[in-house]
Design a protein around this motif. Structure first.
Motif, PDB file in Angstrom:
ATOM      1  N   ARG A  39      -9.642  10.349 -11.135  1.00  0.00           N
ATOM      2  CA  ARG A  39     -10.728  10.792 -12.369  1.00  0.00           C
ATOM      3  C   ARG A  39     -10.058  11.324 -13.354  1.00  0.00           C
ATOM      4  NH1 ARG A  39     -16.210  10.900 -10.397  1.00  0.00           N
ATOM      5  NH2 ARG A  39     -17.096  11.969  -8.269  1.00  0.00           N
ATOM      6  N   GLY A  40     -10.378  10.076 -14.447  1.00  0.00           N
ATOM      7  CA  GLY A  40      -9.594   9.963 -15.676  1.00  0.00           C
ATOM      8  C   GLY A  40     -10.158  11.047 -16.678  1.00  0.00           C
ATOM      9  N   ASP A  41      -9.630  11.728 -17.445  1.00  0.00           N
ATOM     10  CA  ASP A  41      -9.923  12.957 -18.486  1.00  0.00           C
ATOM     11  C   ASP A  41     -11.164  12.045 -19.184  1.00  0.00           C
ATOM     12  OD1 ASP A  41      -6.351  12.550 -19.177  1.00  0.00           O
ATOM     13  OD2 ASP A  41      -7.385  13.777 -17.138  1.00  0.00           O
ATOM     14  N   ALA A  42     -11.451  10.960 -18.910  1.00  0.00           N
ATOM     15  CA  ALA A  42     -12.711  10.493 -19.536  1.00  0.00           C
ATOM     16  C   ALA A  42     -13.952  10.671 -18.961  1.00  0.00           C
ATOM     17  CB  ALA A  42     -12.835   9.427 -20.513  1.00  0.00           C
ATOM     18  N   ARG A  43     -13.452  11.158 -17.709  1.00  0.00           N
ATOM     19  CA  ARG A  43     -14.956  11.590 -16.385  1.00  0.00           C
ATOM     20  C   ARG A  43     -15.605  10.388 -15.810  1.00  0.00           C
ATOM     21  NH1 ARG A  43     -13.040  14.934 -13.471  1.00  0.00           N
ATOM     22  NH2 ARG A  43     -16.033  15.316 -13.034  1.00  0.00           N
ATOM     23  N   ASN A  44     -15.604   9.009 -16.764  1.00  0.00           N
ATOM     24  CA  ASN A  44     -16.300   8.350 -17.090  1.00  0.00           C
ATOM     25  C   ASN A  44     -15.398   6.849 -15.898  1.00  0.00           C
ATOM     26  OD1 ASN A  44     -14.978   7.559 -19.139  1.00  0.00           O
ATOM     27  ND2 ASN A  44     -16.474   6.012 -19.554  1.00  0.00           N
ATOM     28  N   ARG A  45     -14.455   7.044 -15.275  1.00  0.00           N
ATOM     29  CA  ARG A  45     -13.520   6.505 -14.558  1.00  0.00           C
ATOM     30  C   ARG A  45     -12.874   6.615 -14.035  1.00  0.00           C
ATOM     31  NH1 ARG A  45     -12.257   3.683 -20.093  1.00  0.00           N
ATOM     32  NH2 ARG A  45     -10.887   1.980 -19.131  1.00  0.00           N
ATOM     33  N   VAL A  46     -12.530   5.877 -12.813  1.00  0.00           N
ATOM     34  CA  VAL A  46     -11.659   6.110 -11.803  1.00  0.00           C
ATOM     35  C   VAL A  46     -10.581   5.609 -11.228  1.00  0.00           C
ATOM     36  CG1 VAL A  46     -13.223   4.956  -9.583  1.00  0.00           C
ATOM     37  CG2 VAL A  46     -12.172   6.563  -9.153  1.00  0.00           C
ATOM     38  N   LEU A  47      -9.597   5.945 -11.567  1.00  0.00           N
ATOM     39  CA  LEU A  47      -8.208   5.103 -11.167  1.00  0.00           C
ATOM     40  C   LEU A  47      -7.549   5.091  -9.772  1.00  0.00           C
ATOM     41  CD1 LEU A  47      -6.837   6.936 -14.314  1.00  0.00           C
ATOM     42  CD2 LEU A  47      -8.237   4.602 -14.160  1.00  0.00           C
ATOM     43  N   LEU A  48      -6.753   4.225  -9.466  1.00  0.00           N
ATOM     44  CA  LEU A  48      -6.294   4.396  -8.277  1.00  0.00           C
ATOM     45  C   LEU A  48      -4.492   3.857  -8.551  1.00  0.00           C
ATOM     46  CD1 LEU A  48      -6.284   4.488  -5.048  1.00  0.00           C
ATOM     47  CD2 LEU A  48      -7.160   1.986  -4.979  1.00  0.00           C
ATOM     48  N   ARG A  49      -3.307   4.671  -8.425  1.00  0.00           N
ATOM     49  CA  ARG A  49      -2.406   4.278  -8.856  1.00  0.00           C
ATOM     50  C   ARG A  49      -1.666   3.589  -7.307  1.00  0.00           C
ATOM     51  NH1 ARG A  49      -0.090   9.148  -9.677  1.00  0.00           N
ATOM     52  NH2 ARG A  49       1.955   8.982  -7.720  1.00  0.00           N
ATOM     53  N   MET A  50      -0.837   2.821  -6.960  1.00  0.00           N
ATOM     54  CA  MET A  50      -0.799   2.126  -5.598  1.00  0.00           C
ATOM     55  C   MET A  50       0.873   1.786  -6.310  1.00  0.00           C
ATOM     56  SD  MET A  50      -3.323  -0.836  -5.321  1.00  0.00           S
ATOM     57  CE  MET A  50      -2.852  -1.120  -6.775  1.00  0.00           C
ATOM     58  N   ASP A  51       1.423   2.541  -5.240  1.00  0.00           N
ATOM     59  CA  ASP A  51       2.649   3.162  -5.312  1.00  0.00           C
ATOM     60  C   ASP A  51       3.403   2.235  -4.208  1.00  0.00           C
ATOM     61  OD1 ASP A  51       2.742   5.609  -6.891  1.00  0.00           O
ATOM     62  OD2 ASP A  51       2.838   3.763  -7.528  1.00  0.00           O
ATOM     63  N   ALA A  52       5.079   2.105  -3.894  1.00  0.00           N
ATOM     64  CA  ALA A  52       5.617   1.237  -3.094  1.00  0.00           C
ATOM     65  C   ALA A  52       4.623  -0.520  -2.000  1.00  0.00           C
ATOM     66  CB  ALA A  52       6.260   2.065  -1.963  1.00  0.00           C
ATOM     67  N   LEU A  53       4.122  -0.793  -3.355  1.00  0.00           N
ATOM     68  CA  LEU A  53       3.246  -2.082  -2.610  1.00  0.00           C
ATOM     69  C   LEU A  53       3.606  -3.172  -1.338  1.00  0.00           C
ATOM     70  CD1 LEU A  53       1.482  -2.802  -5.935  1.00  0.00           C
ATOM     71  CD2 LEU A  53      -0.047  -2.034  -3.552  1.00  0.00           C
ATOM     72  N   LYS A  54       3.195  -3.243  -0.876  1.00  0.00           N
ATOM     73  CA  LYS A  54       3.299  -4.237   0.541  1.00  0.00           C
ATOM     74  C   LYS A  54       2.684  -5.411   0.147  1.00  0.00           C
ATOM     75  CE  LYS A  54       4.029  -0.291   3.397  1.00  0.00           C
ATOM     76  NZ  LYS A  54       3.764   0.043   4.587  1.00  0.00           N
ATOM     77  N   THR A  55       3.615  -6.613   1.173  1.00  0.00           N
ATOM     78  CA  THR A  55       2.479  -7.871   0.872  1.00  0.00           C
ATOM     79  C   THR A  55       1.464  -7.369   1.579  1.00  0.00           C
ATOM     80  OG1 THR A  55       3.701  -8.628   2.952  1.00  0.00           O
ATOM     81  CG2 THR A  55       3.950  -8.953   1.262  1.00  0.00           C
ATOM     82  N   ASP A  56       0.758  -6.774   2.504  1.00  0.00           N
ATOM     83  CA  ASP A  56      -0.279  -6.784   3.085  1.00  0.00           C
ATOM     84  C   ASP A  56      -1.181  -5.765   2.528  1.00  0.00           C
ATOM     85  OD1 ASP A  56       0.884  -5.653   6.309  1.00  0.00           O
ATOM     86  OD2 ASP A  56       0.881  -7.592   5.320  1.00  0.00           O
ATOM     87  N   ASP A  57      -0.683  -5.387   1.653  1.00  0.00           N
ATOM     88  CA  ASP A  57      -1.987  -5.102   0.376  1.00  0.00           C
ATOM     89  C   ASP A  57      -2.622  -6.159  -0.952  1.00  0.00           C
ATOM     90  OD1 ASP A  57       0.042  -2.652  -0.017  1.00  0.00           O
ATOM     91  OD2 ASP A  57      -1.223  -1.690   1.032  1.00  0.00           O
ATOM     92  N   THR A  58      -2.155  -7.336  -0.368  1.00  0.00           N
ATOM     93  CA  THR A  58      -2.760  -8.166  -1.433  1.00  0.00           C
ATOM     94  C   THR A  58      -4.638  -8.158  -0.785  1.00  0.00           C
ATOM     95  OG1 THR A  58      -0.770  -9.413  -1.428  1.00  0.00           O
ATOM     96  CG2 THR A  58      -2.850 -10.515  -1.620  1.00  0.00           C
ATOM     97  N   ALA A  59      -4.955  -8.591  -1.789  1.00  0.00           N
ATOM     98  CA  ALA A  59      -6.415  -8.038  -1.454  1.00  0.00           C
ATOM     99  C   ALA A  59      -7.198  -7.985  -3.331  1.00  0.00           C
ATOM    100  CB  ALA A  59      -7.182  -7.090  -0.663  1.00  0.00           C
ATOM    101  N   VAL A  60      -9.002  -8.566  -2.939  1.00  0.00           N
ATOM    102  CA  VAL A  60      -9.710  -7.959  -4.100  1.00  0.00           C
ATOM    103  C   VAL A  60     -10.427  -6.521  -3.851  1.00  0.00           C
ATOM    104  CG1 VAL A  60     -11.491  -8.855  -4.938  1.00  0.00           C
ATOM    105  CG2 VAL A  60     -10.381 -10.322  -4.551  1.00  0.00           C
ATOM    106  N   TYR A  61     -10.046  -5.997  -4.900  1.00  0.00           N
ATOM    107  CA  TYR A  61     -10.054  -4.688  -4.472  1.00  0.00           C
ATOM    108  C   TYR A  61     -11.312  -4.388  -5.484  1.00  0.00           C
ATOM    109  CZ  TYR A  61      -5.786  -3.041  -2.671  1.00  0.00           C
ATOM    110  OH  TYR A  61      -4.559  -3.377  -1.576  1.00  0.00           O
ATOM    111  N   TYR A  62     -12.243  -3.762  -4.746  1.00  0.00           N
ATOM    112  CA  TYR A  62     -13.376  -3.198  -5.388  1.00  0.00           C
ATOM    113  C   TYR A  62     -13.354  -1.706  -5.487  1.00  0.00           C
ATOM    114  CZ  TYR A  62     -14.644  -8.405  -4.101  1.00  0.00           C
ATOM    115  OH  TYR A  62     -15.004  -9.434  -3.644  1.00  0.00           O
ATOM    116  N   CYS A  63     -14.437  -1.294  -6.928  1.00  0.00           N
ATOM    117  CA  CYS A  63     -14.943   0.378  -6.614  1.00  0.00           C
ATOM    118  C   CYS A  63     -15.870   0.290  -6.482  1.00  0.00           C
ATOM    119  CB  CYS A  63     -14.282   0.572  -8.079  1.00  0.00           C
ATOM    120  SG  CYS A  63     -15.188   0.122  -9.212  1.00  0.00           S
ATOM    121  N   ALA A  64     -17.175   1.567  -6.319  1.00  0.00           N
ATOM    122  CA  ALA A  64     -17.318   1.873  -5.877  1.00  0.00           C
ATOM    123  C   ALA A  64     -18.515   3.104  -5.867  1.00  0.00           C
ATOM    124  CB  ALA A  64     -18.483   1.464  -4.076  1.00  0.00           C
ATOM    125  N   ALA A  65     -19.236   3.413  -6.033  1.00  0.00           N
ATOM    126  CA  ALA A  65     -20.356   4.579  -6.453  1.00  0.00           C
ATOM    127  C   ALA A  65     -21.322   4.946  -5.530  1.00  0.00           C
ATOM    128  CB  ALA A  65     -20.795   4.980  -7.897  1.00  0.00           C
TER     129      ALA A  65
END
Length: 126
Positions: A71-97
């Motif tokens: 959760r971001g410091d501003a408390r109105n954000r959610v973050l997703l840090r993605m490391d070591a990305l692979k070709t299989d990670d290719t996609a449209v990414y959606y956030c949801a509540a």
């Protein structure tokens, strides 16, 4: 409630990206938050989730240890840090509540989420 996802882009295999989801129109801290992704020609699938308190995080097996939700410091954000990305990670990414998620493994179930963002494209390619 509106969710705005951003941060996608083109990255080489092994690289990193950070996705950002900004929530507006409600008390953000009362929602559990999740990220899902949909690859071309495939169904949308769970990636990661975090409880409203931030005390618990959940990850799909293939991203465990490479992706990190927070959760971001501003408390109105959610973050997703993605490391070591692979070709299989290719996609449209959606956030949801999720306002009141219930059940075992609620975080993997699209039906437990009440609001969705518009999606941001992540392409992993050399």
């Amino acid at each position: 409630v509106q969710l705005q996802a951003s941060g996608g882009g083109l990255v080489q295999p092994g690289g990193s990206l950070r996705l950002d989801c900004e929530v507006s129109g409600h008390t953000f801290s009362s929602f559990a938050m999740g990220w899902f992704r949909q690859a071309p020609g495939k169904e949308r699938k769970f990636v990661a989730a975090i409880t409203w308190s931030g005390a618990s995080e959940y990850y799909e097996d293939s991203v465990q240890g490479r992706f990190f939700i927070s959760r971001g410091d501003a408390r109105n954000r959610v973050l997703l840090r993605m490391d070591a990305l692979k070709t299989d990670d290719t996609a449209v990414y959606y956030c949801a509540a999720a306002a009141s998620p219930v059940g075992l493994r609620w975080y993997t179930m699209e039906s437990e989420y009440d609001y969705w963002g518009q999606g941001t494209q992540v392409t992993v390619s050399s």
